[in-house]
Design an enzyme around this catalytic site. Structure first.
Site, short mmCIF file in Angstrom:
data_model
loop_
_atom_site.label_atom_id
_atom_site.label_comp_id
_atom_site.label_asym_id
_atom_site.label_seq_id
_atom_site.Cartn_x
_atom_site.Cartn_y
_atom_site.Cartn_z
N ASP A 172 -1.95 69.57 -1.96
CA ASP A 172 -1.59 68.22 -1.52
C ASP A 172 -0.07 68.17 -1.29
O ASP A 172 0.67 69.06 -1.72
CB ASP A 172 -2.00 67.21 -2.59
CG ASP A 172 -2.25 65.81 -2.02
OD1 ASP A 172 -1.86 65.56 -0.87
OD2 ASP A 172 -2.84 64.98 -2.74
N GLU A 225 3.12 68.81 3.52
CA GLU A 225 3.57 68.75 4.92
C GLU A 225 4.94 69.40 5.15
O GLU A 225 5.16 69.87 6.26
CB GLU A 225 3.60 67.28 5.40
CG GLU A 225 2.24 66.66 5.59
CD GLU A 225 1.51 66.42 4.29
OE1 GLU A 225 0.28 66.60 4.26
OE2 GLU A 225 2.17 66.08 3.29
N ASP A 240 -5.15 60.51 3.04
CA ASP A 240 -5.23 59.15 2.49
C ASP A 240 -5.76 58.15 3.53
O ASP A 240 -5.05 57.23 3.97
CB ASP A 240 -3.85 58.70 2.00
CG ASP A 240 -3.32 59.60 0.90
OD1 ASP A 240 -4.11 60.37 0.33
OD2 ASP A 240 -2.12 59.53 0.62
#
Length: 784
Positions: free
Chosen positions: A440, A443, A519
């Site tokens: 997670d 990015e 999300d």
């Protein structure tokens, strides 16, 4: 950064942390202002007129007045071209070395001073001014690349470039990674910069966590995939074409790609959709094969908070007879949010917890974030310092960002030494008893302002020995983290298939695992976005994905939760998940009526487990996604190309989820052939549209006539569910038996179906003289 950014960050992470994040963002911007030279005046350049050509294996080099173009056709039929000396390597997308050139393809003169390369599957024509045209052997143009343009800083530095392309007037665009609106990409601009949208997203939000310069184009003339192999920030502007009415002229579809740097190079693969995805995965690598248990139902929540709550949730599934294959622990199980630690007060004995759950058939999966708390005495940070693993700025100072643990350093996963170090850290997760990991915040992300890069664009990266900055490394940060984790798990437990899925990635990420929606906002638009993401990613070569069932950000109504649950039960990664403020996601929390309908969806998922195993192996062998658009087998059907609310699960099943509030019936567009409603057994004939019942208790699912589907029988063994072929027709199917969660070769079995003397006959293909099927067979549907 503006006031709105600050307000959003304070709401998301708190006032103190939000202010720290603001200061961190200001530091990043100052670093870029200091260390990235201003572009200053630029000089525009186009290729100019052709001068000469040099034949080479598989194609050759065409030289123009101000540039040169290499074109080659690879063994297997893929076409590559690169400008200004750009070759196919090095590339983060390729699964290995670039395929060898096809010696049968030869560069030869063409009309009007141009050149061409003719191969078995495609013809590439290069005009005298640098346009590149890809057509079928019959001369039907699939794609035309206009002469490119570069903007080069007069004082030196990376050149920006633009490539405009034209496709058929009837063409439809798909791909570009994970897009919330789609899977068909309408007219508009799409950014190529992996981004945390912050706090949730819905259709219309762009970009998201996974962006790829991969276009899949479907038209009457054929299907092709175009991949522009540059990892830099970019923007794609798409415009669908228009067919002229009467004597009017067609307006071709158009794509304009603008990149901030990197090589201008492209791969094109053409054919049927199945052939295109097979060729694409041959280039970028076969999808990782998840362990068998990862194809079952999984449950997560940010905010379990304690071992006691985890045991209560698993006990709730057990007491109600609901299947559960895995439970995921989010960041709240860490000690002060520090990766590779455990909060001993809340989770005093994770190995014992993992052992107890495993005895009930439930595996533990751990979240892993890349950010490492930059604090002396933190063992992970200390070992990273010793390994020289962290990203630095242009002056050799460590780059920090504000994330959950506080001020954090970031591993440079583009450095082989850092990947090896990071992969070794997963031993701690294995020792804790975790069976898989979920990446997670990669990015990568720091707090506030959302969408701002965590690392300065001027930050330095190894880029596997080439050296460069974050402008080139950003989009592959998640991909290279996935590689580090996957290779580490392979080394640490060589006899087990790793289970890994990642929020961010890039072209080729399927080699290391899958992904999920991130999300997604709770709401009916978020439900629709969930399907768009899975379909779009599958067409980019990432077959294993799924959404946060129920949405991540809010509290779904019982109806919305159930419709999301029913969709998720038919997707590869079936996982409920939510933020700690968003309420619970256990099926029994929504009332007895919802519970019983969710139980039915879970039972059907478990019954179809052998079919999901088969689809996983087929994805690895052929590149075909589990979840496919309804036009997959008939891309020439224009009505199906526009259908976005249904999908094929493999070749055998058509799933029509309910995506609107209050709907109890829905229209379903059928491909050609006979289709059976799997609930009523009623037969419908396509192409055409049928109106089917969709009560709250279920969604419409149809089976293709003649199909053979491996299912789990009442006794737990494998059975063949056969849907009767139409009169005078035949059918068939494939069964791949998984020998376990290791690397044993899979057994592939093929079966055919036909009608003889009024009954359905099932036969193994190449099954030997006995012709024995070897499994119980249950025939469904009427023979007519």
């Amino acid at each position: 950064m503006n006031g709105d950014d600050l307000v959003r960050s304070v709401k998301a992470v708190g006032s103190v942390r939000g202010l720290r994040a603001m200061r961190s963002a200001l530091r990043r911007r100052r670093a870029d202002a200091r260390d990235l030279p201003a572009r200053g005046p630029e000089r525009a350049r186009v290729p100019g007129a052709v001068i000469e050509a040099e034949p080479r294996a598989g194609g050759g080099v065409v030289r123009f007045a101000r540039s040169e173009l290499e074109v080659r056709v690879a063994v297997g039929g893929a076409v590559f071209w690169g400008w200004d000396g750009a070759g196919p390597e090095p590339s983060y997308a390729l699964g290995g070395r670039a395929p060898a050139p096809d010696p049968r393809a030869v560069l030869e003169p063409d009309k009007e001073g141009g050149w061409r390369v003719v191969s078995e599957r495609l013809t590439v024509v290069i005009s005298r001014h640098g346009a590149v045209e890809v057509s079928t052997p019959g001369g039907v143009v699939l794609r035309r690349e206009l002469p490119p343009r570069w903007w080069e800083p007069v004082g030196g530095g990376p050149a920006r470039w633009m490539q405009r392309s034209e496709v058929a007037a009837d063409a439809r665009f798909f791909g570009l990674g994970g897009r919330a609106h789609g899977p068909r990409l309408r007219d508009g601009a799409y950014r190529l910069w992996n981004t945390d949208p912050g706090g949730g997203f819905a259709p219309g939000d762009d970009p998201l966590y996974i962006t790829m310069p991969v276009q899949l184009v479907v038209a009457d003339a054929g299907t092709h995939l175009a991949f522009y192999d540059s990892t830099w920030d970019g923007r794609v502007v798409l415009r669908e074409g228009e067919e002229g009415a009467g004597s009017g002229h067609d307006r071709p579809g158009a794509s304009e790609l603008r990149m901030e740097g990197g090589p201008l190079r492209c791969w094109v693969v053409a054919g049927t959709p199945a052939r295109v995805l097979q060729g694409w995965t041959a280039l970028t690598g076969a999808p990782a094969l998840p362990p068998s248990w990862a194809l079952g139902p999984q449950h997560a929540r940010w905010g379990f908070g304690s071992e006691r709550e985890v045991r209560r949730i698993v006990g709730g599934y057990t007491e109600r007879g609901l299947p559960l294959s895995a439970l995921h622990l989010d960041i709240d199980h860490y000690d002060a949010h520090q990766v590779f630690t455990v909060d001993r007060d809340a989770f005093p004995d994770v190995p014992r917890l993992a052992k107890d759950l495993a005895e009930e058939g439930v595996r533990l999966v751990s979240i892993v974030d890349p950010a490492v708390k930059a604090e002396r005495g933190n063992p992970v940070y200390e070992s990273g310092l010793a390994a020289g693993a962290f990203v630095q700025d242009a002056h050799g100072h460590e780059v920090h960002g504000e994330v959950w643990p506080g001020e954090c350093a970031y591993p440079d996963f583009t450095d082989p030494k850092a990947r090896s170090w990071w992969g070794g850290l997963y031993q701690e997760r294995l020792d804790q008893g975790f069976a898989g990991v979920w990446h997670d915040m990669n990015e990568p992300v720091a707090f506030a302002p959302f969408g701002d890069p965590t690392l300065p664009r001027s930050a330095r990266h190894d880029l596997d020995g080439r050296g460069g900055d974050h402008r080139e490394a950003h989009n592959v940060y998640g991909l290279t983290m996935a590689r580090a984790g996957y290779e580490g798990l392979r080394r640490l437990r060589p006899d087990e298939r790793p289970f890994l899925f990642s929020r961010s990635g890039w072209a080729g990420m399927q080699r290391y695992g899958g992904t999920w929606s991130g999300d997604v906002a709770t709401g009916w638009p978020g439900l629709r976005a969930s399907l768009s993401l899975v379909l779009g990613l599958g067409l980019c070569g990432v077959p294993y994905s799924g959404p946060d069932v129920g949405g991540f950000t809010g509290s779904p109504s019982p109806e919305l939760y159930l419709r999301w649950f029913q969709l998720g039960a038919w997707l590869p990664l079936f996982r409920t998940h939510a933020a700690k403020w968003a309420g619970r996601r256990e099926p029994w929390e929504f009332g007895p009526k919802i519970l019983e309908s969710a139980r039915a969806a879970l039972a059907e998922r478990q019954r179809l487990h052998p079919y999901f195993v088969t689809l996983a192996h087929l994805a690895r062998m052929t590149g075909a996604p589990y979840v496919r658009p309804v036009w997959w087998g008939v891309p020439g059907d224009r009505a199906l190309r526009d259908c976005e609310d249904s999908f094929l699960l493999g070749d055998a099943l058509l799933v029509a989820p309910v995506l609107e509030r209050g709907a109890d019936r829905r229209a379903v567009r059928l491909p050609r052939g006979r289709w059976y409603d799997t609930t009523t057994g009623e037969a419908h004939v396509g192409p055409g549209t049928v109106l089917l019942n969709a009560p709250l208790s279920r969604i419409p699912v149809l089976a293709r006539a003649g199909s053979v589907i491996p299912v789990r029988g009442d006794g737990g063994g494998l059975e063949l569910e056969v849907w009767a072929p139409a009169a005078g027709r035949t059918g068939g199917g494939i069964v791949v038996r998984d020998a376990g969660d290791g690397w044993e070769p899979a057994k592939v079995e093929r079966f055919s179906t036909r009608v003889a003397n009024g009954r359905v006959v099932v036969e193994p293909v190449d099954g030997g003289a006995s012709g024995a099927v070897g499994y119980p067979v249950r025939v469904r549907g009427a023979v007519r």
